[in-house]
Write an enzyme that holds these catalytic residues in place. Structure first.
Site, PDB file in Angstrom:
ATOM      1  N   TYR A  64     124.416  44.963  89.996  1.00 11.80           N
ATOM      2  CA  TYR A  64     123.734  45.122  88.785  1.00 11.80           C
ATOM      3  C   TYR A  64     123.613  46.430  88.469  1.00 11.80           C
ATOM      4  O   TYR A  64     124.040  47.110  87.336  1.00 11.80           O
ATOM      5  CB  TYR A  64     122.315  44.389  88.407  1.00 11.80           C
ATOM      6  N   SER A 110     120.277  50.175  81.822  1.00 12.30           N
ATOM      7  CA  SER A 110     119.176  49.639  82.437  1.00 12.30           C
ATOM      8  C   SER A 110     118.641  50.588  83.137  1.00 12.30           C
ATOM      9  O   SER A 110     119.106  51.545  83.727  1.00 12.30           O
ATOM     10  CB  SER A 110     119.447  48.352  83.038  1.00 12.30           C
TER      11      SER A 110
END
Ligand code: NDP
Length: 245
Positions: A156, A143
């Site tokens: 995350y 990501s």
């Protein structure tokens, strides 16, 4: 059909997190490219409907990717159904964010098992098989978050950075073996991953700026996999042209 497109014809690809969003789009893209698919996620109905829609062969495995047995079960299903496995796309993931006071600790641990532990286990299980056969490709979905420091999204981001570092080490370990490992780090992409944030009233980047579509990410994954054998697409970072990162 050109040389690059021929490269994927008849290959067997395993895609995790295929019941929605980016994984579903990757399934469409690879099926259109001539791959035979093994698709996995927990929602069986979605997987069954997707398998029925695709233009080429596809079989579902409804399972939790954070269950230790799932990685081996995927490899065995590919071999039982098609006689081999050539490609693994580790895409399944979730997003838990929040402040010190509000963040869901059990959710964070579940995210750790899903976004990192499962990526490691699945990568190793397939990399061992790919190394033995002298060919294979692994794409791990990271990501843009791996490169950002948002106070509410530290776990995350850290897990996605860990996916990047792990994947680089695996790529280097496998150099010259015929097995290629790469990562793709998408920017904000409009998918169901933000539903949990919306439900808890947290701001969602996809609502503030025009986002990527899942199909954009899927076509980049296909491009990575279509490269000739001597090319390793080690890392792709793609963002919406409106995104400020
Ligand atoms: P979605 O929520 O649409 O899809 C997530 C997929 O992962 C679903 O198929 C879900 O299936 C599966 N999944 C989640 N947890 C598990 C589990 N424990 N076991 C098995 N399958 C699981 O999100 P996206 O398409 O956006 O996310 C795909 C990947 O892309 C993720 O790794 C995410 O981190 C990454 N990403 C997303 C971005 C975005 O802006 N959307 C940006 C950058 C990266 P089911 O619930 O049926 O099990």
């Amino acid at each position: 059909m050109n040389e690059a497109q021929r490269h994927l014809q008849g290959k067997v690809a395993v895609v995790t997190g295929a019941s929605s969003g980016i994984g579903e789009a990757i399934a469409h893209e690879l099926s259109a490219a001539g791959c035979s698919l093994v698709l996995t996620a927990r929602r069986a109905e979605r997987l069954n409907a997707l398998c029925a829609q695709l233009p080429g062969p596809a079989v579902p495995l409804s399972a939790a990717i954070d269950e230790p047995a799932t990685a081996q079960a995927l490899l065995e299903l590919a071999h039982r159904t098609y006689g081999c496995a050539d490609i693994l796309v580790n895409n399944a993931g979730m997003l838990v964010s929040g402040t010190l006071e509000t963040i869901d600790l059990d959710g964070l641990m579940q995210m750790t098992r899903t976004n990192y532990d499962a990526v490691v286990r699945t990568s190793y299980v397939f990399a061992r098989a790919f190394k033995q056969q002298g060919a294979g490709a692994i794409i791990n979905v990271s990501s843009v978050g791996a490169y950002l420091s948002h106070s509410s999204m530290g776990v995350y981001a850290g897990l996605k950075q860990a996916v990047e570092v792990f994947s680089t080490a695996l790529r280097v370990e496998l150099k010259g073996s015929g097995v290629r490992v790469g990562t793709i780090a998408p920017g904000t992409t409009e998918t169901e991953i933000f539903d949990r944030l919306r439900a808890s009233g947290q701001p969602v980047r996809a609502d503030q700026t025009p986002a990527l579509q899942s199909s954009d990410v899927a076509s980049a994954v296909r491009y990575m996999l279509e490269q000739p054998k001597h090319v390793s697409m080690a890392r792709v970072l793609m963002v919406s042209s409106s995104e400020s990162v």
